[in-house]
Design a protein around this motif. Structure first.
Motif, short mmCIF file in Angstrom:
data_model
loop_
_atom_site.label_atom_id
_atom_site.label_comp_id
_atom_site.label_asym_id
_atom_site.label_seq_id
_atom_site.Cartn_x
_atom_site.Cartn_y
_atom_site.Cartn_z
N THR A 227 0.84 -1.40 0.01
CA THR A 227 0.08 0.17 -0.36
C THR A 227 1.30 1.20 -0.14
OG1 THR A 227 -0.28 0.52 1.89
CG2 THR A 227 -1.86 -1.08 1.39
N TYR A 228 -0.04 2.15 -0.45
CA TYR A 228 1.19 3.56 -0.01
C TYR A 228 1.26 3.86 1.39
CZ TYR A 228 -0.77 4.12 -5.19
OH TYR A 228 -1.06 3.58 -6.86
N LYS A 229 0.76 3.79 1.81
CA LYS A 229 0.94 3.94 3.35
C LYS A 229 2.10 3.11 3.96
CE LYS A 229 -0.58 3.46 7.92
NZ LYS A 229 -1.36 3.68 8.83
N ARG A 230 2.05 1.86 3.77
CA ARG A 230 3.21 1.31 3.59
C ARG A 230 5.17 2.20 3.33
NH1 ARG A 230 6.64 -2.05 2.60
NH2 ARG A 230 6.09 -2.19 0.15
N LYS A 231 4.40 1.96 2.08
CA LYS A 231 5.75 2.11 1.47
C LYS A 231 6.40 3.73 2.07
CE LYS A 231 8.55 1.97 -2.08
NZ LYS A 231 9.24 0.90 -2.31
N ILE A 232 5.57 5.03 2.15
CA ILE A 232 5.69 6.27 2.44
C ILE A 232 6.06 5.12 3.91
CG2 ILE A 232 4.86 8.16 4.18
CD1 ILE A 232 3.10 7.71 1.74
N ASN A 233 6.25 4.86 5.08
CA ASN A 233 5.92 4.35 6.16
C ASN A 233 7.49 3.62 6.09
OD1 ASN A 233 3.97 5.22 7.57
ND2 ASN A 233 3.37 3.63 8.23
N GLU A 234 7.84 2.82 4.87
CA GLU A 234 9.31 2.45 4.73
C GLU A 234 9.79 3.32 4.76
OE1 GLU A 234 10.62 0.41 1.10
OE2 GLU A 234 9.24 -0.46 1.49
N ALA A 235 9.75 4.22 3.20
CA ALA A 235 10.52 5.56 3.16
C ALA A 235 11.40 6.19 4.65
CB ALA A 235 10.44 6.23 1.86
N LEU A 236 10.51 6.93 5.50
CA LEU A 236 10.27 7.32 6.62
C LEU A 236 11.39 6.56 8.11
CD1 LEU A 236 6.78 9.26 6.99
CD2 LEU A 236 9.31 10.19 6.64
N MET A 237 10.97 5.45 7.45
CA MET A 237 11.28 4.59 8.49
C MET A 237 12.80 4.01 8.03
SD MET A 237 7.89 1.55 9.82
CE MET A 237 9.73 1.68 11.70
N ALA A 238 13.23 4.02 6.79
CA ALA A 238 14.52 3.86 6.62
C ALA A 238 15.82 5.50 6.40
CB ALA A 238 14.82 4.00 5.17
N ILE A 239 15.09 6.17 6.47
CA ILE A 239 15.85 7.37 6.54
C ILE A 239 15.88 7.63 9.07
CG2 ILE A 239 15.55 9.93 6.66
CD1 ILE A 239 13.97 9.89 4.50
N LEU A 240 14.91 7.34 8.85
CA LEU A 240 15.01 7.75 10.66
C LEU A 240 16.53 6.73 11.17
CD1 LEU A 240 11.45 7.92 11.87
CD2 LEU A 240 13.61 9.82 12.04
N LEU A 241 16.47 5.09 10.59
CA LEU A 241 16.86 4.33 10.93
C LEU A 241 18.36 4.92 10.72
CD1 LEU A 241 17.24 1.16 11.76
CD2 LEU A 241 16.69 0.46 9.51
N GLU A 242 19.17 5.90 9.07
CA GLU A 242 19.98 5.89 8.85
C GLU A 242 20.63 6.98 9.98
OE1 GLU A 242 22.29 5.68 6.54
OE2 GLU A 242 21.47 3.88 4.87
N MET A 243 19.27 7.66 10.62
CA MET A 243 19.90 9.37 11.22
C MET A 243 20.78 8.71 12.69
SD MET A 243 16.83 11.28 10.94
CE MET A 243 17.14 12.23 12.31
N HIS A 244 20.26 7.36 12.84
CA HIS A 244 20.51 6.34 14.70
C HIS A 244 22.06 5.60 14.64
CE1 HIS A 244 17.26 8.94 16.77
NE2 HIS A 244 16.47 8.14 15.84
N TYR A 245 21.82 5.19 13.16
CA TYR A 245 22.39 4.19 13.08
C TYR A 245 23.71 3.90 12.25
CZ TYR A 245 18.67 2.78 16.80
OH TYR A 245 18.29 3.06 17.11
N SER A 246 24.91 3.12 12.76
CA SER A 246 25.75 3.72 11.73
C SER A 246 25.26 2.11 10.45
CB SER A 246 27.14 2.73 12.09
OG SER A 246 26.67 1.55 12.39
N LYS A 247 26.47 2.71 8.54
CA LYS A 247 25.91 1.43 7.77
C LYS A 247 26.23 0.21 8.24
CE LYS A 247 24.78 4.51 4.83
NZ LYS A 247 23.24 4.37 3.50
N SER A 248 27.50 0.27 9.10
CA SER A 248 27.71 -1.77 10.59
C SER A 248 26.83 -2.11 10.82
CB SER A 248 29.03 -1.33 10.66
OG SER A 248 30.01 -0.65 9.69
N GLU A 249 25.84 -1.60 11.96
CA GLU A 249 24.31 -1.86 12.08
C GLU A 249 23.46 -2.35 10.87
OE1 GLU A 249 24.63 0.64 16.69
OE2 GLU A 249 25.05 1.62 14.85
N ILE A 250 23.35 -1.61 10.34
CA ILE A 250 22.22 -1.79 9.51
C ILE A 250 22.44 -2.56 8.24
CG2 ILE A 250 21.21 -0.83 7.60
CD1 ILE A 250 21.69 2.11 8.83
#
Length: 795
Positions: A227-250
């Protein structure tokens, strides 16, 4: 003027809506951020408990044959090679085996390092051990075989790996195939997201996130709905995840989370488990082509299933290798070498249904009595058991072969013949192997759940009372004659299996040929309660009816309970409760439980030593002599057969110096099988014992036991060379004080230090005249008791 006021009003409303929207978006982002941080920083996955066999211990004079060592190495996924350069390889060199071990962490700072072992073999044992990392104890261990798991309800399985332990080529393959900009983007690829949105709007093939971070978010945090909602959530959460954690952790989280296949009802997640599933090897032992294959599965584990679609799977692997070449991760020479390799997956998944389901069931039952289900299914516990995987495998095969041979003799009656086998170490109670079915495991574990009458297996619990009383020894003449007993207003008249009586017989003959009438008379003399108390001491937990018929085994017991009984005899009077687990270790390496020895004396050692002699005579010249002829004579085996009314159940229980074994055969519907303990269970028992590295029975002779020649007719002291003389162990406090005329000229006073003959050939029972075997419809019982002669005479 009105229009200006109206425009201003709408602008104010619009600004308010923007502010409210921004606040709402802010709150929404905060909520998403909280979801991300809570799960990512907490326990990320439910890790099932992993169950391991015992580790193979290696030291000088270890009773391990070269054949069995190589069998275990093959089970562990080691491969024979020309050199031992890499872990997981071994080299055969004459009588030597050189092994590059993988190392293993057993918890609580007990770690076996990766090293090279040089083992020399002779006469089925290790005679010399050389190691690159010696220990003070002189012992090292191979890693234990993973034999199963206890899974969470959502049926996900994984083996967690650290990024530092992941081969670099796998990371290179993943980056070049799934996300070439991984190290430069901030969670999303604008181009990839736009492409996916456009495809979904125009009705094209639906596409997922294009970055590894988005894929991780989709699998780790969100539902699979498109769904569009899930796709938007996916993008937002990916950005947030990268803000908090290093590439190695991800990247490490992705490597452990990604779905890479299906094993029946269980989902294969992460590259650590996928490596074992498809190749039967740890991840670090895969070549580049194998690693590329695993990366290719990301786009569709079912589509590229190597067993169903091998050509498609290889094409996908080659695409990944080409990506590595294009991006410079492989040279042309490396590419040519890797693309020429075959797919290389194992013939069938190595993580299918456990090969040892009956043993695993015993382990689960013990664990569930001590741990909550949630601890077993999501805390990443490691369970180290007592299972010997080589012995278990060989015993399973021997058991099935024996059942097939018995079935061929009478296919009509034995078509659905079932059985159970249990093997235990008497000196510590450790369960070595368990087989609860001749067919596939159905959940009904006959080693525990099959409660059947045990027949003559219980007779030693009668004769131990006679020995302890001091009124009887093995040469004592006892009656094997008809008897009727009143019980609860009814009269019970037992019979010998083949009918008839044997008159007055030495007590050892009554045991070794399993005479029912003699056993009942002896049981009656000491009472049902004394007999029942013995069984309770020996570990029987089932209900025992307070009737004389229990003397002949009219009581339902499981093979596990019979194992407990005979463990007391094998140890010389000590009970070690049967255990299937050595230790439980949590995911941080802390030992939660270590199952130590728990021993209890149940029989006076002197009486137990004397009883052991009687059970050895069963094997030497009684109902177990077929095993005595098939196995080495110097093992001094001891045991007892058991046959129930109408031959519905066939049993044999016995022991060597280092193994106690119990075999039961019967039909689940309790119909007649027509097999006695000697004709059914004993051949199976013998075949099973041949699979093990046996040591002789060698119970320590207590100070209050002495060996003497006894005149059978009178019970007086006799001497070697006298007729009717029997050489037996006696309780020192009950040695006869009178001697026969034959013995008088040379009869020494009783010597407490007298010991058993050096060899079994000195046993006068070897020369019994008219000796019989276990009563059988085809045998004729003798009309008179056998004449016992001295070892100086001959037949």
């Amino acid at each position: 003027m009105k229009s200006q006021r109206g425009l201003s009003f709408f602008l104010v409303i619009f600004l308010i809506l923007i502010i409210v929207g921004c606040i709402a978006i802010g709150f929404y982002l905060v909520r998403l951020d909280n979801v991300i941080r809570t799960k990512f920083e907490g326990q990320r996955w439910d890790i099932p408990a992993k169950v391991y066999a015992r580790p193979l211990e290696i030291y000088n004079q270890a009773p391990v044959s070269e054949v069995n060592l190589i069998q275990e190495l093959n089970m562990l996924g080691y491969h024979k090679a020309e050199n031992y350069e890499h872990p997981g390889s071994f080299v055969l060199k004459g009588n030597n085996v050189l092994i590059h071990t993988r190392g293993f962490d057993f918890g609580d700072n007990s770690t076996e390092p990766e090293q090279v072992l040089d083992l020399k073999f002779a006469q089925d044992e290790i005679v010399d051990v050389k190691t690159t990392k010696p220990t003070e104890t002189g012992m090292t261990r191979l890693e234990p075989l993973l034999i199963g798991g206890i899974y969470p309800q959502h049926n996900e399985d994984r083996v967690l790996i650290k990024l530092k332990d992941v081969p670099q080529p796998l990371i290179d393959a993943l980056i070049s195939t799934e996300d070439r900009d991984f190290y430069s983007h901030h969670g999303i690829s604008v181009r990839g997201t736009a492409r996916a949105v456009f495809s979904n709007i125009t009705g094209g093939r639906r596409q997922g996130g294009s970055t590894l971070t988005q894929q991780l978010v989709k699998n780790f945090f969100l539902s699979p709905e498109q769904t569009y909602k899930r796709k938007i959530n996916e993008a937002l959460m990916a950005i947030l995840l990268e803000m908090h954690y290093s590439k190695s952790e991800i990247l490490e989280a992705y490597l452990n989370e990604v779905h890479l296949g299906q094993n029946g009802n269980y989902s294969i997640n992460g590259y650590g488990l996928a490596s074992q599933f498809y190749f039967g090897l740890p991840l670090r032992e895969l070549n580049i082509a194998q690693q590329a294959f695993l990366v290719g599965l990301v786009q569709g584990p079912s589509l590229y299933n190597p067993w169903r679609n091998p050509e498609r799977a290889k094409e996908r692997r080659d695409v990944v290798l080409n990506n590595m070449l294009t991006t410079g991760y492989l040279s042309q020479q490396q590419y040519d070498k890797e693309i020429a390799r075959p797919l290389g997956v194992i013939e069938k998944p190595s993580l299918g249904p456990t090969r040892f389901p009956d043993f695993m069931d015993i382990v689960r039952r013990q664990l569930r009595a001590e741990y909550q289900d949630s601890d077993l299914t999501n805390q990443g516990l490691r369970i180290f058991t007592t299972l010997d995987p080589v012995a278990q495998t060989n015993i399973q095969n021997a058991f099935k072969d024996s059942i097939e041979n018995l079935t061929k003799r009478n296919p009509r009656a034995l078509n659905d013949l079932q059985g159970a086998v249990l093997i235990q170490r008497p000196d510590n109670g450790e369960l070595v192997a368990a087989v609860g079915s001749s067919q596939d495991f159905t959940g009904f574990n006959r080693t525990i759940d099959a409660k059947r009458q045990v027949g003559s297996l219980l007779k030693p619990a009668i004769y131990i009372n006679a020995i302890e009383s001091g009124r009887y020894n093995w040469a004592s003449l006892i009656q094997d004659t008809y008897i009727s007993i009143g019980s609860n207003g009814k009269t019970w008249t037992p019979k010998n299996y083949g009918g008839g009586e044997h008159g007055m017989v030495p007590m050892v003959q009554a045991l070794e040929h399993s005479y029912n009438l003699a056993a009942v008379r002896m049981g009656q003399e000491f009472g049902v309660s004394a007999f029942t108390n013995n069984l309770r001491k020996f570990g029987v937990t089932s209900d025992i009816p307070p009737y004389p018929s229990t003397f002949l085994g009219a009581v339902n017991m499981s093979p596990m309970e019979v194992l407990s009984i005979y463990g007391n005899f094998a140890t010389g009077g000590f009970k070690y409760p049967t255990k299937s687990i050595r230790a439980v270790v949590d995911q941080n390496g802390k030992v939660l439980d270590r199952y130590s020895l728990n021993v209890q004396q149940t029989i006076d050692p002197a009486a137990a030593y004397v009883l052991n002699y009687g059970l050895q005579q069963v094997m030497h010249s009684g109902t177990g002599q077929a095993a005595y002829r098939s196995l080495p004579n110097n093992l001094n085996l001891a045991g007892k057969s058991g046959t129930t009314n109408d031959a519905r159940d066939s049993w044999f229980a016995g022991y060597s110096g280092n193994y106690v074994a119990v075999v039961w055969l019967g039909l689940d519907n309790n119909k007649v099988i027509g097999l006695t303990g000697s004709s059914g269970a004993l051949p199976v028992w013998t075949n099973v014992m041949k699979q093990l590295h046996q040591q002789p029975v060698n119970l320590t002779q207590p100070d209050d036991v002495q060996w003497q020649w006894i005149d059978v007719p009178t019970g007086n002291l006799s001497a070697q060379g006298c007729s009717n003389a029997m050489y037996i162990p006696l309780l020192a406090g009950h040695v006869p004080t009178q001697s026969t005329p034959c013995a008088m000229p040379n009869q020494p006073m009783p010597d407490n230090n007298a010991s058993a003959p050096a060899t079994s050939s000195d046993d006068p029972l070897e020369n019994l005249i008219n000796q019989t075997t276990e009563s059988h419809p085809n045998n004729t019982a003798p009309s008179a008791p056998p004449q016992v002669i001295s070892s100086g005479s001959s037949n």
